[in-house]
Scaffold this motif. Sequence first.
Motif, PDB file in Angstrom:
ATOM      1  N   ASN A  77      -4.370   7.239 -12.152  1.00 11.86           N
ATOM      2  CA  ASN A  77      -3.547   8.832 -12.344  1.00 11.86           C
ATOM      3  C   ASN A  77      -1.806   8.792 -13.060  1.00 11.86           C
ATOM      4  O   ASN A  77      -1.393   9.396 -13.321  1.00 11.86           O
ATOM      5  CB  ASN A  77      -3.503   8.672 -10.584  1.00 11.86           C
ATOM      6  CG  ASN A  77      -2.965   9.763 -10.059  1.00 11.86           C
ATOM      7  OD1 ASN A  77      -3.177  10.877 -10.427  1.00 11.86           O
ATOM      8  ND2 ASN A  77      -1.581   9.169  -8.900  1.00 11.86           N
ATOM      9  N   THR A  93      -6.785   1.843  -4.066  1.00 10.95           N
ATOM     10  CA  THR A  93      -5.694   2.495  -4.315  1.00 10.95           C
ATOM     11  C   THR A  93      -5.551   2.249  -5.914  1.00 10.95           C
ATOM     12  O   THR A  93      -4.976   2.692  -6.260  1.00 10.95           O
ATOM     13  CB  THR A  93      -4.579   2.669  -2.938  1.00 10.95           C
ATOM     14  OG1 THR A  93      -5.037   2.672  -1.687  1.00 10.95           O
ATOM     15  CG2 THR A  93      -3.174   3.465  -3.742  1.00 10.95           C
ATOM     16  N   LEU A 105       1.358   4.043  -2.740  1.00 11.61           N
ATOM     17  CA  LEU A 105       0.897   5.162  -2.360  1.00 11.61           C
ATOM     18  C   LEU A 105       2.095   6.267  -2.708  1.00 11.61           C
ATOM     19  O   LEU A 105       2.301   7.331  -3.633  1.00 11.61           O
ATOM     20  CB  LEU A 105       0.900   5.594  -1.553  1.00 11.61           C
ATOM     21  CG  LEU A 105      -0.481   5.360  -0.488  1.00 11.61           C
ATOM     22  CD1 LEU A 105      -1.012   5.121   0.773  1.00 11.61           C
ATOM     23  CD2 LEU A 105      -1.967   6.150  -1.480  1.00 11.61           C
ATOM     24  N   MET A 139      -8.336  -1.214   0.636  1.00 14.07           N
ATOM     25  CA  MET A 139      -7.666   0.292   0.818  1.00 14.07           C
ATOM     26  C   MET A 139      -6.397   0.016  -0.141  1.00 14.07           C
ATOM     27  O   MET A 139      -6.263   0.823  -0.980  1.00 14.07           O
ATOM     28  CB  MET A 139      -7.172   0.561   1.532  1.00 14.07           C
ATOM     29  CG  MET A 139      -8.098   1.308   2.458  1.00 14.07           C
ATOM     30  SD  MET A 139      -9.694   2.653   2.382  1.00 14.07           S
ATOM     31  CE  MET A 139     -10.968   1.808   2.439  1.00 14.07           C
ATOM     32  N   LEU A 140      -6.003  -1.834  -0.595  1.00 12.24           N
ATOM     33  CA  LEU A 140      -5.340  -1.623  -1.231  1.00 12.24           C
ATOM     34  C   LEU A 140      -5.899  -1.717  -2.654  1.00 12.24           C
ATOM     35  O   LEU A 140      -5.363  -1.018  -3.685  1.00 12.24           O
ATOM     36  CB  LEU A 140      -4.621  -2.790  -0.897  1.00 12.24           C
ATOM     37  CG  LEU A 140      -3.174  -3.096  -2.088  1.00 12.24           C
ATOM     38  CD1 LEU A 140      -1.903  -2.536  -1.606  1.00 12.24           C
ATOM     39  CD2 LEU A 140      -2.736  -4.954  -1.824  1.00 12.24           C
ATOM     40  N   SER A 148      -7.316  13.023  -3.326  1.00 12.69           N
ATOM     41  CA  SER A 148      -6.828  11.543  -4.068  1.00 12.69           C
ATOM     42  C   SER A 148      -7.342  10.618  -2.913  1.00 12.69           C
ATOM     43  O   SER A 148      -8.516  10.200  -2.992  1.00 12.69           O
ATOM     44  CB  SER A 148      -5.611  11.541  -4.574  1.00 12.69           C
ATOM     45  OG  SER A 148      -5.649  12.335  -5.709  1.00 12.69           O
ATOM     46  N   LEU A 149      -6.508  10.828  -2.109  1.00 10.03           N
ATOM     47  CA  LEU A 149      -6.791  10.458  -0.411  1.00 10.03           C
ATOM     48  C   LEU A 149      -8.237  10.563  -0.257  1.00 10.03           C
ATOM     49  O   LEU A 149      -9.221   8.868  -0.076  1.00 10.03           O
ATOM     50  CB  LEU A 149      -5.955  10.753   0.669  1.00 10.03           C
ATOM     51  CG  LEU A 149      -4.516  10.604   0.497  1.00 10.03           C
ATOM     52  CD1 LEU A 149      -3.313  11.424   1.495  1.00 10.03           C
ATOM     53  CD2 LEU A 149      -3.693   9.547  -0.108  1.00 10.03           C
ATOM     54  N   ASN A 190       2.589   6.801  -6.391  1.00 13.35           N
ATOM     55  CA  ASN A 190       1.458   8.046  -7.446  1.00 13.35           C
ATOM     56  C   ASN A 190       2.090   9.295  -7.010  1.00 13.35           C
ATOM     57  O   ASN A 190       1.570  10.072  -7.334  1.00 13.35           O
ATOM     58  CB  ASN A 190      -0.213   7.741  -6.420  1.00 13.35           C
ATOM     59  CG  ASN A 190      -1.039   6.757  -7.263  1.00 13.35           C
ATOM     60  OD1 ASN A 190      -1.201   7.000  -8.150  1.00 13.35           O
ATOM     61  ND2 ASN A 190      -1.445   5.741  -6.081  1.00 13.35           N
ATOM     62  N   ARG A 208      -6.863   3.201  -8.386  1.00  7.68           N
ATOM     63  CA  ARG A 208      -7.015   4.970  -8.566  1.00  7.68           C
ATOM     64  C   ARG A 208      -5.504   5.162  -9.187  1.00  7.68           C
ATOM     65  O   ARG A 208      -4.642   5.922 -10.312  1.00  7.68           O
ATOM     66  CB  ARG A 208      -6.749   6.011  -7.028  1.00  7.68           C
ATOM     67  CG  ARG A 208      -6.921   7.005  -6.941  1.00  7.68           C
ATOM     68  CD  ARG A 208      -7.427   7.677  -8.320  1.00  7.68           C
ATOM     69  NE  ARG A 208      -7.535   9.252  -8.666  1.00  7.68           N
ATOM     70  CZ  ARG A 208      -8.647   9.677  -7.256  1.00  7.68           C
ATOM     71  NH1 ARG A 208      -9.754   9.190  -6.986  1.00  7.68           N
ATOM     72  NH2 ARG A 208      -8.374  11.157  -7.163  1.00  7.68           N
ATOM     73  N   THR A 209      -4.918   4.554  -8.974  1.00 11.27           N
ATOM     74  CA  THR A 209      -2.885   4.440  -9.926  1.00 11.27           C
ATOM     75  C   THR A 209      -2.974   3.991 -11.118  1.00 11.27           C
ATOM     76  O   THR A 209      -2.572   4.983 -11.287  1.00 11.27           O
ATOM     77  CB  THR A 209      -2.526   2.860  -8.692  1.00 11.27           C
ATOM     78  OG1 THR A 209      -2.674   3.584  -7.374  1.00 11.27           O
ATOM     79  CG2 THR A 209      -0.838   4.057  -9.131  1.00 11.27           C
ATOM     80  N   LEU A 234       1.071  -1.383   0.131  1.00 10.67           N
ATOM     81  CA  LEU A 234      -0.246  -0.077  -0.193  1.00 10.67           C
ATOM     82  C   LEU A 234       0.818   0.886  -0.351  1.00 10.67           C
ATOM     83  O   LEU A 234       0.520   1.604  -0.467  1.00 10.67           O
ATOM     84  CB  LEU A 234      -1.015  -0.140   1.386  1.00 10.67           C
ATOM     85  CG  LEU A 234      -1.871   1.162   1.446  1.00 10.67           C
ATOM     86  CD1 LEU A 234      -2.787   1.093  -0.315  1.00 10.67           C
ATOM     87  CD2 LEU A 234      -2.206   0.970   2.760  1.00 10.67           C
ATOM     88  N   ILE A 244      -9.941   7.854  -2.518  1.00 12.76           N
ATOM     89  CA  ILE A 244      -9.391   6.588  -2.517  1.00 12.76           C
ATOM     90  C   ILE A 244     -10.875   6.440  -1.078  1.00 12.76           C
ATOM     91  O   ILE A 244     -11.130   4.843  -1.329  1.00 12.76           O
ATOM     92  CB  ILE A 244      -8.617   6.714  -2.127  1.00 12.76           C
ATOM     93  CG1 ILE A 244      -7.351   6.950  -3.287  1.00 12.76           C
ATOM     94  CG2 ILE A 244      -7.957   4.627  -1.506  1.00 12.76           C
ATOM     95  CD1 ILE A 244      -5.792   6.643  -3.213  1.00 12.76           C
TER      96      ILE A 244
END
Lengths: 355, 326
Positions: free
Chosen positions: A308, A301, A33, A297-298, A56-57, A36, A304-305, A29, A60
């Motif tokens: 991004n 993320t 981050l 959360m992983l 962004s956070l 990113n 989102r990655t 994770l 997520i």
Amino acid sequence: MPEPTRTMAVKEVGARAVSHRLFWPLAALGTLLAINLIATPTFFNVRIQDGHLYGSLVDIVRNGAPVLLVGIGMTLVIATRGIDLSVGAVAAIAGAVACVYIVKSPADGAVGTAVVAISMALAVCVALGLWNGFLVAVVGIQPIIATLVLMVAGRGIAMLVTGGQITTVNNDAFAALASGHLLTLPVAALIALGVFAATQIVVRRTALGLLIESVGINPEASRLAGVRSRTIIWTVYVFAALCAGAAGLIIAANTHSVNANSLGLWIELDAILAVVIGGTSLAGGRFSLTGTLVGAMLIATLTRTIPNIGIPAEANYLFKALVVVIVCLLQSPKARAVLQRRREPIPTSREEAVV
Amino acid sequence: MKKTLIGLCALALGGMSLSACGSSEEGADDGSITMGFAQVGAESGWRTANTTSIQESAKEAGIDLKFSDAQQKQENQIKSIRSYIQQKVDVIAFSPVVETGWDAVLQEAKRANIPVVLTDRAVDTEDTSLYVTFIGSDFVEEGEKAGQWLVDNAEASDVDKDGTVNVVELQGTTGSAPALDRKKGFEDVISAESKIKVTASQTGDFTRDGGKQVMEAFLQSTPKIDVVYAHNDDMGLGAIEAIKAAGKKPGTDIKIITVDAVKDGMTALAAGEINFIVECSPLLGEQLMDVAEKVVAGEEVPDRIVTEETTFTPEQAAEALPDRKY
């Protein structure tokens, strides 16, 4: 004299941290981050926009809420040696029931309508969970097959409810489930984290967690020891369906609409992945809700990655798969042992073997 | 209990044979045309409008329509095409679920001398004699129309007046024909205008949720977005939500171009939250019936017929919205 002991203590703490089952998922994770942050230096920036946190956070955590909710239910089901493939379909049904009720209601913008719609959707989910639980706990069908029934039929039910149309609602109270904010924080994330905290307290402060694990390790022995396996299995399937329903409502509220075809599609796989990344074994028994939180959360993320850092659309799945494989390999004790043996000089491992 | 079951079965069988007799008689020559249509399913509002259009146009044209819903399965579609062949319909039309695997059943239709018309989706076969024509949208042209509008309105679309129009693209499902073609058509046209640049492009899977999540990421990672080009209305609607959450005004601070023109999209267009929509019309019923009549009469038809489609500006959307069916 104190110097060597301190370094030894530090080493020991370090070793313990590395051997902790959440170390590798957390490391992954953190790495994601960091990637990113390199791609977008403003990635960690969070500002106040129209009276709520924006960045962004925050996105997520909010977008990860549905997978986290489904994952919490899934963790308990998996802990009883089961699996629930129907959660995506259940989410679609929940969204469909709520949206269709709101659209058909004469006061379609009222808060009361939203409350009734949400309650109705969750009540339907309880019924669906009872059905799954019945097939698994009473009829004794293998969980993967029992829940496959609803996975396939459920989308059909959702399509029937919506008449095959994308149903759009205009209800601010309902929309607030996903895009609303409470004390500057996104409501969707608060719901998911609230369910997480409540579940954690109930399973760890009471004997329930222990009973679930014992059923997962050996249902027959647990029953002989006086544990009501059947009730416990039934309960976890109802709980999983409720969590899936809540996730479905959040996804529907996120776009003010329900598309019975795509709502919650493949979310069961994301949820199972979150559970596995979190260190809960699919063989049942010991489980970790915190692990599922990290796993969810992983995944959020990771999702989102991709946009991004600008991975081309064609390579999406490959990138996702690579990250998942790496995390799973890092977590596997066998794979780690192979890696370590390579690094260490051979005599040491022999000595260890002798000891 | 057993007796009733047997009774029911007998009844059902009887009913089946009766209906089979009925339809074969209908297939006989009495001057009117019988068409067998194998629909994909009812997966979206677009598809439902497509079905309604075909059913209504058939009624208007006085064509006897036999309709089946394949529920997204090729084997169901093949089954219903076979039953149409047995019923000796005059013409078979269908929207193929997938592109390949149709040669065998289309050969059967050819041997039975029943012409086949494809609607909305094409099939991948080397033998083009297996079907008469393909009626459907030209996705490349849709992309070109979207690009043309942007080229024509490049000045106004440069919202931040920095000399470049930065476009972010929300693609449809990766690898699907509409996604590939709408991307290609758009890129071909905008390459003529050096001011316009696609700065980021990612799939939103044709869904609102997908469009919203990708747009949220773009808003953070891509500075100075002037225009969003979404391959369908739904992703555009998702992007609107993301733009609003970022404290910007969709349609004003960021221009939005989409393809489809479904009711929700048109509503947003009329409200000024979308700036331009290229229509992808499901209403091909009339054209289909027209072709069916020609084919049965033995007239020549072109082997590719493009659906009649238009484009919408906010003003046109406000006008068209009251009678929008889907």
